[in-house]
Enzyme design. Structure first.
Site, PDB file in Angstrom:
ATOM      1  N   LYS A 108       0.824  -1.217   0.000  1.00  0.00           N
ATOM      2  CA  LYS A 108       0.000   0.000   0.000  1.00  0.00           C
ATOM      3  C   LYS A 108       0.854   1.261   0.000  1.00  0.00           C
ATOM      4  O   LYS A 108       0.570   2.197  -0.750  1.00  0.00           O
ATOM      5  CB  LYS A 108      -0.941   0.009   1.219  1.00  0.00           C
ATOM      6  CG  LYS A 108      -1.972  -1.101   1.204  1.00  0.00           C
ATOM      7  CD  LYS A 108      -2.899  -1.045   2.408  1.00  0.00           C
ATOM      8  CE  LYS A 108      -2.217  -1.172   3.742  1.00  0.00           C
ATOM      9  NZ  LYS A 108      -1.611  -2.461   4.029  1.00  0.00           N
ATOM     10  N   ARG A 138     -11.021   0.722   8.937  1.00  0.00           N
ATOM     11  CA  ARG A 138     -10.629  -0.620   9.379  1.00  0.00           C
ATOM     12  C   ARG A 138     -11.822  -1.457   9.836  1.00  0.00           C
ATOM     13  O   ARG A 138     -11.666  -2.647  10.096  1.00  0.00           O
ATOM     14  CB  ARG A 138      -9.607  -0.541  10.518  1.00  0.00           C
ATOM     15  CG  ARG A 138      -8.264   0.007  10.069  1.00  0.00           C
ATOM     16  CD  ARG A 138      -7.260  -0.057  11.207  1.00  0.00           C
ATOM     17  NE  ARG A 138      -6.022   0.581  10.852  1.00  0.00           N
ATOM     18  CZ  ARG A 138      -4.959  -0.042  10.369  1.00  0.00           C
ATOM     19  NH1 ARG A 138      -5.005  -1.326  10.173  1.00  0.00           N
ATOM     20  NH2 ARG A 138      -3.872   0.621  10.081  1.00  0.00           N
ATOM     21  N   ARG A 159      11.238  -6.554   4.335  1.00  0.00           N
ATOM     22  CA  ARG A 159      11.121  -5.175   4.801  1.00  0.00           C
ATOM     23  C   ARG A 159      11.832  -4.995   6.139  1.00  0.00           C
ATOM     24  O   ARG A 159      12.449  -3.970   6.390  1.00  0.00           O
ATOM     25  CB  ARG A 159       9.639  -4.776   4.895  1.00  0.00           C
ATOM     26  CG  ARG A 159       9.449  -3.302   5.188  1.00  0.00           C
ATOM     27  CD  ARG A 159       8.033  -2.862   4.965  1.00  0.00           C
ATOM     28  NE  ARG A 159       7.155  -3.274   6.041  1.00  0.00           N
ATOM     29  CZ  ARG A 159       5.848  -3.054   6.071  1.00  0.00           C
ATOM     30  NH1 ARG A 159       5.252  -2.447   5.057  1.00  0.00           N
ATOM     31  NH2 ARG A 159       5.118  -3.438   7.085  1.00  0.00           N
ATOM     32  N   ARG A 192      12.509  -2.515  10.757  1.00  0.00           N
ATOM     33  CA  ARG A 192      11.263  -2.560  11.533  1.00  0.00           C
ATOM     34  C   ARG A 192      11.176  -3.882  12.275  1.00  0.00           C
ATOM     35  O   ARG A 192      11.009  -4.942  11.679  1.00  0.00           O
ATOM     36  CB  ARG A 192      10.051  -2.388  10.615  1.00  0.00           C
ATOM     37  CG  ARG A 192       9.851  -0.958  10.181  1.00  0.00           C
ATOM     38  CD  ARG A 192       8.618  -0.757   9.368  1.00  0.00           C
ATOM     39  NE  ARG A 192       7.405  -1.264  10.009  1.00  0.00           N
ATOM     40  CZ  ARG A 192       6.194  -1.068   9.528  1.00  0.00           C
ATOM     41  NH1 ARG A 192       6.016  -0.394   8.423  1.00  0.00           N
ATOM     42  NH2 ARG A 192       5.142  -1.569  10.149  1.00  0.00           N
ATOM     43  N   ARG A 246      -0.554 -10.019  12.920  1.00  0.00           N
ATOM     44  CA  ARG A 246      -1.030  -8.872  12.135  1.00  0.00           C
ATOM     45  C   ARG A 246      -1.900  -9.329  10.966  1.00  0.00           C
ATOM     46  O   ARG A 246      -2.932  -8.730  10.664  1.00  0.00           O
ATOM     47  CB  ARG A 246       0.158  -8.044  11.636  1.00  0.00           C
ATOM     48  CG  ARG A 246       0.838  -7.295  12.784  1.00  0.00           C
ATOM     49  CD  ARG A 246       2.131  -6.638  12.380  1.00  0.00           C
ATOM     50  NE  ARG A 246       1.939  -5.665  11.314  1.00  0.00           N
ATOM     51  CZ  ARG A 246       2.917  -5.280  10.496  1.00  0.00           C
ATOM     52  NH1 ARG A 246       4.122  -5.779  10.616  1.00  0.00           N
ATOM     53  NH2 ARG A 246       2.684  -4.379   9.577  1.00  0.00           N
TER      54      ARG A 246
END
Length: 190
Positions: free
Chosen positions: A14, A89, A128, A134, A146
Site C-alpha cells: 500500500k 478498518r 522489509r 522494523r 497482524r
C-alpha cells in the site's frame, strides 16, 4: 473528486503504490497512522485524547479518528481527491467515512484492494524488516498476528464497498510497475 480507499493486508504494498498514485492523480495521501503521530507529537486536543486511549492499550474510538481525519481533509480544500490509507478498518468506520465525505459534498469513488497470498506477505514483511529495520516485521509470530487481525477485523470492510459496487480487487503479486499498471487501469475508469 477522486477519493480512493487503498486496502490490503500488511505487506501488500500500500505505501509503495500510494506514492505512485499520489503523483499520477495529484491526490492527497491521508494515512491514519501519520495523522495519529502528528496529533500526538504536537499535543493537539485530539492527539491528547488519542494518547489517553493508546496509553491504556485501548483502540482509539472511531469518533476521535474521524474527527482527526476530518481536520486533515479540511486542510486541503483545493484537493483533487484523497487516498485513504489505513482507514477504514471496520464497517462502522466505513460508514463514518461516507458521512464525512458526503458532508464535504463528495464521496468515496472506490476501494482498491491489493490481494496478496499470505506466504508472499510473510516473505515481503521479512524482507522489509531487513531493509528498514522494523522489528515488528522481523518476528514471525507478530507477522502472523497482524495478518490474522487483518483477516478477522479489517477484511470484512470490503463487504461494505462490495454492497455499494465500489470494490475492486487487484492482483498484488508481480513487479511494482505491473501492480501500478493494474491499479491505474482500474482507476482510469473513473
Amino acid at each position: 473528486m477522486l477519493n480512493l480507499v487503498l486496502f490490503g493486508p500488511p505487506g501488500a504494498g500500500k505505501g509503495t503504490q500510494s506514492e505512485r498514485l499520489i503523483d499520477r492523480y495529484s491526490l492527497v495521501h491521508l494515512s491514519t497512522g501519520d495523522i495519529f503521530r502528528y496529533n500526538m507529537s504536537n499535543d493537539t486536543e485530539l492527539g491528547k485524547l488519542a494518547k489517553e486511549y493508546i496509553n491504556k492499550g485501548q483502540l482509539v474510538p472511531d469518533e476521535v479518528t474521524i474527527n482527526m481525519l476530518s481536520a486533515e481533509v479540511e486542510k486541503h480544500p483545493e484537493a483533487k481527491g484523497f487516498i485513504f490509507d489505513g482507514f477504514p478498518r471496520t464497517k462502522p468506520q466505513a460508514a463514518a467515512l461516507d458521512t464525512l465525505m458526503e458532508g464535504k459534498g463528495s464521496g468515496i469513488t472506490a476501494m482498491v484492494a491489493l490481494e496478496v497470498p499470505e506466504e508472499e506477505l510473510r516473505n515481503r514483511l521479512k524482507e522489509r524488516a531487513l531493509s528498514s529495520g522494523r522489528a515488528d516485521d522481523a518476528d514471525p509470530a507478530i507477522i502472523q498476528n497482524r495478518i490474522d487481525v487483518y483477516n478477522a477485523e479489517t477484511a470484512p470492510v470490503k463487504d461494505f464497498y462490495i454492497a455499494q459496487d465500489k470494490f475492486y480487487g487487484i492482483d498484488g503479486v508481480g513487479s511494482i510497475d505491473d501492480i501500478t499498471n493494474r491499479l491505474t487501469t482500474v482507476i482510469d475508469q473513473f
